[in-house]
Motif scaffolding. Structure first.
Motif, PDB file in Angstrom:
ATOM      1  N   LEU A   7       0.826  -1.202   0.000  1.00  0.00           N
ATOM      2  CA  LEU A   7       0.000   0.000   0.000  1.00  0.00           C
ATOM      3  C   LEU A   7       0.862   1.254   0.000  1.00  0.00           C
ATOM      4  O   LEU A   7       0.606   2.199  -0.757  1.00  0.00           O
ATOM      5  N   PHE A   8       1.901   1.279   0.831  1.00  0.00           N
ATOM      6  CA  PHE A   8       2.726   2.474   0.962  1.00  0.00           C
ATOM      7  C   PHE A   8       3.599   2.692  -0.278  1.00  0.00           C
ATOM      8  O   PHE A   8       3.860   3.835  -0.659  1.00  0.00           O
ATOM      9  N   VAL A   9       4.014   1.607  -0.909  1.00  0.00           N
ATOM     10  CA  VAL A   9       4.799   1.722  -2.136  1.00  0.00           C
ATOM     11  C   VAL A   9       3.943   2.337  -3.243  1.00  0.00           C
ATOM     12  O   VAL A   9       4.361   3.277  -3.943  1.00  0.00           O
ATOM     13  N   TYR A  10       2.753   1.844  -3.418  1.00  0.00           N
ATOM     14  CA  TYR A  10       1.880   2.329  -4.484  1.00  0.00           C
ATOM     15  C   TYR A  10       1.373   3.740  -4.204  1.00  0.00           C
ATOM     16  O   TYR A  10       1.189   4.537  -5.129  1.00  0.00           O
ATOM     17  N   LEU A  11       1.140   4.085  -2.941  1.00  0.00           N
ATOM     18  CA  LEU A  11       0.760   5.458  -2.629  1.00  0.00           C
ATOM     19  C   LEU A  11       1.875   6.431  -2.979  1.00  0.00           C
ATOM     20  O   LEU A  11       1.627   7.516  -3.529  1.00  0.00           O
ATOM     21  N   ALA A  12       3.111   6.050  -2.681  1.00  0.00           N
ATOM     22  CA  ALA A  12       4.239   6.903  -3.047  1.00  0.00           C
ATOM     23  C   ALA A  12       4.345   7.045  -4.562  1.00  0.00           C
ATOM     24  O   ALA A  12       4.662   8.123  -5.088  1.00  0.00           O
ATOM     25  N   THR A  57      -0.542   6.606 -12.383  1.00  0.00           N
ATOM     26  CA  THR A  57      -1.972   6.357 -12.233  1.00  0.00           C
ATOM     27  C   THR A  57      -2.214   4.861 -12.311  1.00  0.00           C
ATOM     28  O   THR A  57      -1.316   4.096 -12.711  1.00  0.00           O
ATOM     29  N   PRO A  58      -3.414   4.417 -11.967  1.00  0.00           N
ATOM     30  CA  PRO A  58      -3.694   2.985 -12.097  1.00  0.00           C
ATOM     31  C   PRO A  58      -3.542   2.474 -13.516  1.00  0.00           C
ATOM     32  O   PRO A  58      -3.340   1.262 -13.711  1.00  0.00           O
ATOM     33  N   ASP A  59      -3.592   3.383 -14.507  1.00  0.00           N
ATOM     34  CA  ASP A  59      -3.464   2.961 -15.902  1.00  0.00           C
ATOM     35  C   ASP A  59      -2.033   3.043 -16.420  1.00  0.00           C
ATOM     36  O   ASP A  59      -1.779   2.659 -17.572  1.00  0.00           O
ATOM     37  N   SER A  60      -1.116   3.533 -15.597  1.00  0.00           N
ATOM     38  CA  SER A  60       0.278   3.600 -16.042  1.00  0.00           C
ATOM     39  C   SER A  60       0.785   2.203 -16.363  1.00  0.00           C
ATOM     40  O   SER A  60       0.440   1.223 -15.688  1.00  0.00           O
ATOM     41  N   ARG A  61       1.620   2.106 -17.383  1.00  0.00           N
ATOM     42  CA  ARG A  61       2.132   0.816 -17.825  1.00  0.00           C
ATOM     43  C   ARG A  61       3.411   0.479 -17.058  1.00  0.00           C
ATOM     44  O   ARG A  61       4.307   1.316 -16.897  1.00  0.00           O
ATOM     45  N   VAL A  62       3.460  -0.737 -16.573  1.00  0.00           N
ATOM     46  CA  VAL A  62       4.635  -1.237 -15.856  1.00  0.00           C
ATOM     47  C   VAL A  62       4.994  -2.597 -16.446  1.00  0.00           C
ATOM     48  O   VAL A  62       4.225  -3.193 -17.213  1.00  0.00           O
ATOM     49  N   PHE A  63       6.147  -3.096 -16.073  1.00  0.00           N
ATOM     50  CA  PHE A  63       6.638  -4.339 -16.670  1.00  0.00           C
ATOM     51  C   PHE A  63       7.008  -5.323 -15.573  1.00  0.00           C
ATOM     52  O   PHE A  63       7.776  -5.011 -14.650  1.00  0.00           O
ATOM     53  N   ASP A  64       6.430  -6.506 -15.687  1.00  0.00           N
ATOM     54  CA  ASP A  64       6.727  -7.595 -14.758  1.00  0.00           C
ATOM     55  C   ASP A  64       7.820  -8.455 -15.366  1.00  0.00           C
ATOM     56  O   ASP A  64       7.593  -9.202 -16.320  1.00  0.00           O
ATOM     57  N   ALA A  87       8.723   7.250   4.446  1.00  0.00           N
ATOM     58  CA  ALA A  87       8.036   8.472   4.865  1.00  0.00           C
ATOM     59  C   ALA A  87       6.529   8.333   4.719  1.00  0.00           C
ATOM     60  O   ALA A  87       5.758   8.832   5.552  1.00  0.00           O
ATOM     61  N   MET A  88       6.073   7.664   3.668  1.00  0.00           N
ATOM     62  CA  MET A  88       4.638   7.453   3.487  1.00  0.00           C
ATOM     63  C   MET A  88       4.076   6.599   4.619  1.00  0.00           C
ATOM     64  O   MET A  88       3.002   6.896   5.176  1.00  0.00           O
ATOM     65  N   ALA A  89       4.775   5.526   4.990  1.00  0.00           N
ATOM     66  CA  ALA A  89       4.319   4.683   6.100  1.00  0.00           C
ATOM     67  C   ALA A  89       4.279   5.467   7.408  1.00  0.00           C
ATOM     68  O   ALA A  89       3.319   5.346   8.187  1.00  0.00           O
ATOM     69  N   LYS A 148      -5.261  14.075  10.648  1.00  0.00           N
ATOM     70  CA  LYS A 148      -4.592  15.165   9.941  1.00  0.00           C
ATOM     71  C   LYS A 148      -4.464  14.786   8.470  1.00  0.00           C
ATOM     72  O   LYS A 148      -4.258  13.615   8.138  1.00  0.00           O
ATOM     73  N   PRO A 149      -4.580  15.759   7.572  1.00  0.00           N
ATOM     74  CA  PRO A 149      -4.495  15.455   6.142  1.00  0.00           C
ATOM     75  C   PRO A 149      -3.158  14.806   5.801  1.00  0.00           C
ATOM     76  O   PRO A 149      -2.096  15.262   6.222  1.00  0.00           O
ATOM     77  N   ALA A 150      -3.235  13.722   5.053  1.00  0.00           N
ATOM     78  CA  ALA A 150      -2.015  13.009   4.669  1.00  0.00           C
ATOM     79  C   ALA A 150      -1.966  12.730   3.176  1.00  0.00           C
ATOM     80  O   ALA A 150      -0.872  12.620   2.605  1.00  0.00           O
ATOM     81  N   LEU A 151      -3.128  12.593   2.525  1.00  0.00           N
ATOM     82  CA  LEU A 151      -3.191  12.261   1.100  1.00  0.00           C
ATOM     83  C   LEU A 151      -4.228  13.159   0.442  1.00  0.00           C
ATOM     84  O   LEU A 151      -5.268  13.468   1.041  1.00  0.00           O
TER      85      LEU A 151
END
Length: 712
Positions: free
Chosen positions: A419-424, A431-438, A487-489, A555-558
């Motif tokens: 969760l913290f990796v993807y939030l960063a 975005t959720p539609d960004s292309r990544v490679f496995d 830092a996100m965590a 407190k606002p975080a995201l």
């Protein structure tokens, strides 16, 4: 004279004179007058000869002297004996409590816990009921106590020699120490003044104080004091306190069966507590009833009827497993409770209905599937979006293990940490539609693999998250930087140590179930970081507010866009990803997590109303039989959520605003006084001048630097 003709010389004998100074002769002349008949003539009275081995006869004056000597030494011995006894008493009594402390009660303040709906579900500390006189107690209770504790209480003066002899005879006959000779007066002294230690000093002090107590109070007062102060298990002191704790009413309303059960607790309160062992308490009550029959207090028929219908405990709003939550809350209010404050009431966030559902869901999962797959323990915690703890189960059975795994167990979260990796990454502009490679990845010798060992090539970011692809998570961490993930965590409330290395992308850093679940709550409330809490207010005994939680504490975080995009990916996990077993027919999102060698399995999920986290594993960190987060934990979560929302509406997860929503928001901001140069201008003469078109608003953009040369 014949005496004068004797040969040799004789020493002249001194003349004896009378009290008047004259010679013993009648005329006082020499040899004149008749001799006195009481004159001793040694020549006429030869000395007595002692027989061999004999003693001379004692005269009457000699016997009186001996008697006077005996009396004298008896008096001396008595004085020294008294001094010795006084010294011994002073030695043992110098630190003895004063009898004046009769009305002082040295106890822990009681902490009463109230649920969110106002129900009192737990009391911690020493519980004392009303102080009653002997006449206010029901006769059946007084008779039960006398029958089993001290039948001759109103006949002896504090010590009962007959009772002591009877106890000695019984113990010798049975070959065990099953009876004691202590009276109620002695028991009262031990209860009110002394400690339970078994020493000579304490026994001497007990005897002294018993004498003082009997001289100061009447028998009725002593018995009432004992009934008001005796410990009866489960933190209850006095008959009225015990009646309220066990039966839910005052001791004034006790019936025969209830009175017998309370009287039976005196022998061993912890062992016979009906909360700890109801069967043992019932069996002990039967012994008391038999003693009452033997003492003539009740008939055999009355005792048989009471045995047939034993005392029933008051309904308890929650099981013992709620004590995990109780312990967690009491630790936090320890600073509020003290001698100067007294008893306190804590208004908590606990939802009793959700607590029962949580216990049932976890117990069923561990008893069934968990038993087959060597999953011996688990934890479940449920929070409102603002961080209020609604349910907490810290283990399978509190009575067997009070260790609160929901709060204290540090465990590797596996992919639930992604969760913290993807939030960063989302904050960095993906975005959720960004292309990544496995594909294979190697970061300084760290070569993680996917579950199953295969690679799927190019995919969207949302797909990678839903399928929990390890290689993509590690590449994202490398792109945005491990420090930003840490830092996100931290921003979302994780306080446990997190090393800034590549392995944290797959959950190598340990967390607690409570902190991880609270971090996910930010996705349910629109992006505010929360801290889990269980206390809303703390009240003193007189109703004064000692503490009150102000505001949500979030407190606002995201920002809203990041929250919406993350929730879109969380929903995909349940809709068709690794968490599909958690689907319960309502809008929800979540994330699975499995640590290496199947040692820990997690599912953390949320709706717009409730966030819940489930962990299963073993206390010794031994592996389970291929238990993954998408299996047993997801099904436990599903069963809990389905029961929690049975017949209730579910609020949807906050989603990212659409383009139309953003345009509407821009126009609203402009209307309320956005850019100073964008408003209409009015001619000074009041004529109808035209308005200049408002310049386009620009949203603030955070610039990030990206490493180059990496494949996504």
């Amino acid at each position: 004279m014949a005496g004068e003709n004797q040969k040799g010389t004789r020493r002249p004998r001194a003349k004896r004179t009378s009290a008047s100074g004259h010679a013993p002769g009648g005329s006082g002349g020499r040899g004149g007058g008749p001799a006195r008949i009481d004159r001793l003539d040694r020549r006429a009275t030869p000395p007595q000869r002692l027989k061999r081995g004999g003693k001379p006869k004692a005269s009457g004056g000699s016997g009186a002297a001996k008697r006077r000597g005996i009396l004298y030494w008896l008096m001396v011995g008595g004085i020294w004996g008294g001094l010795a006894v006084a010294a011994i008493v002073a030695f043992f009594a110098w630190d003895m409590p004063s009898i004046a402390r009769l009305n002082e009660i040295d106890r822990r303040p009681a902490v009463k816990l109230v649920s969110a709906d106002g129900t009192t579900f737990a009391t911690v500390g020493d519980l004392y009921g009303d102080t009653l006189s002997l006449q206010q107690y029901p006769k059946v209770l007084v008779d039960a106590v006398l029958a089993i504790e001290d039948r001759r209480f109103f006949e002896h003066g504090g010590f009962d020699p007959i009772g002591i002899l009877r106890a000695i005879y019984h113990n010798l006959a049975t070959g065990s120490i099953s009876q004691g000779g202590s009276t109620i007066s002695q028991q009262t002294v031990k209860t009110v003044f002394l400690t339970p230690e078994r020493t000579v000093r304490r026994k001497v002090q007990e005897a002294i104080l018993t004498v003082q107590l009997e001289g100061r109070l009447s028998k009725d007062q002593i018995l009432a004091l004992y009934l008001n102060r005796v410990y009866l298990g489960s933190g209850a002191y006095g008959m009225d306190g015990a009646a309220r704790r066990y039966f839910g009413h005052s001791a004034r309303q006790l019936g025969l069966a209830e009175a017998a059960m309370l009287a039976g607790l005196m022998k061993a309160p912890s062992r016979y507590s009906p909360i700890a062992d109801y069967d043992a308490a019932t069996a002990r009550a039967a012994v008391v009833l038999d003693a009452m029959v033997d003492a003539g207090f009740v008939s055999g028929e009355q005792a048989a009827a009471a045995k047939a219908r034993p005392a029933r405990l008051a309904a308890r709003p929650v099981s013992d497993d709620a004590r995990y939550f109780v312990d967690w809350v009491v630790e936090q209010v320890a600073n509020f409770a003290g001698p100067e404050v007294g008893d306190i009431t804590v208004e908590t966030t606990l939802d009793l209905g959700l607590q029962r559902v949580a216990e049932a869901a976890l117990d069923a999962g561990l008893a069934g599937e968990g038993a087959r797959l060597d999953a011996g323990q688990g934890a479940l915690v449920a929070l409102a979006p603002d961080g209020a703890v609604k349910a907490m189960v810290g283990g399978r059975d509190y009575n067997r293990s009070p260790f609160n795994r929901a709060v204290r167990a540090l465990r590797q979260p596996g992919s639930a940490f992604k969760l913290f990796v993807y939030l960063a990454a989302l904050e960095a502009g993906l975005t959720p539609d960004s292309r990544v490679f496995d594909g294979p990845v190697d970061i300084a010798g760290y070569r993680p693999s996917n579950f199953g060992g295969r690679h799927a090539g190019e995919m969207s970011l949302g797909t990678a998250f839903a399928r929990s692809v390890n290689t993509v998570a590690v590449k994202l961490l490398a792109q945005v930087g491990a420090r930003r993930v840490v830092a996100m965590a931290r921003r979302l409330g994780i306080t446990t140590p997190i090393p800034a290395n590549a392995s944290i992308a797959l959950g190598s850093a340990e967390v607690t179930p409570l902190e991880l679940t609270a971090a996910y709550a930010a996705l349910a409330n629109g992006g505010r970081a929360v801290e889990a809490f269980g206390i809303r207010r703390v009240l003193a005994a007189d109703g004064d507010v000692i503490f009150a939680r102000e505001g949500a504490g979030a407190k606002p975080a995201l920002n809203a866009t990041v929250v919406g995009r993350m929730n879109r990916m969380l929903a995909a996990v349940i809709d068709g990803g690794t968490g599909h077993e958690a689907a319960f027919g309502r809008p929800a999102g979540g994330k699975t997590g499995t640590s290496q060698d199947y040692r820990n399995a997690w599912f953390v999920g949320l709706t717009g109303d409730l966030v819940a986290g489930v962990w299963v594993g073993n206390d010794d960190n031994s592996p389970m039989v291929k238990v993954t987060g998408g299996g047993l934990p997801a099904r436990v979560w599903k069963n809990f959520m389905a029961a929690a929302f049975d017949g209730k509406a579910v609020a949807p997860l906050p989603m990212a605003p659409t383009t139309e929503d953003r345009d509407l928001l821009d126009r609203l901001v402009d209307f309320l006084g956005g850019d100073s140069g964008g408003g209409a201008t009015v001619a000074a003469d009041g004529g109808g001048g035209g308005a200049d078109p408002a310049p386009a608003r620009r949203r603030p953009v955070i610039e990030y630097e990206y490493p180059t040369g990496r494949e996504f």
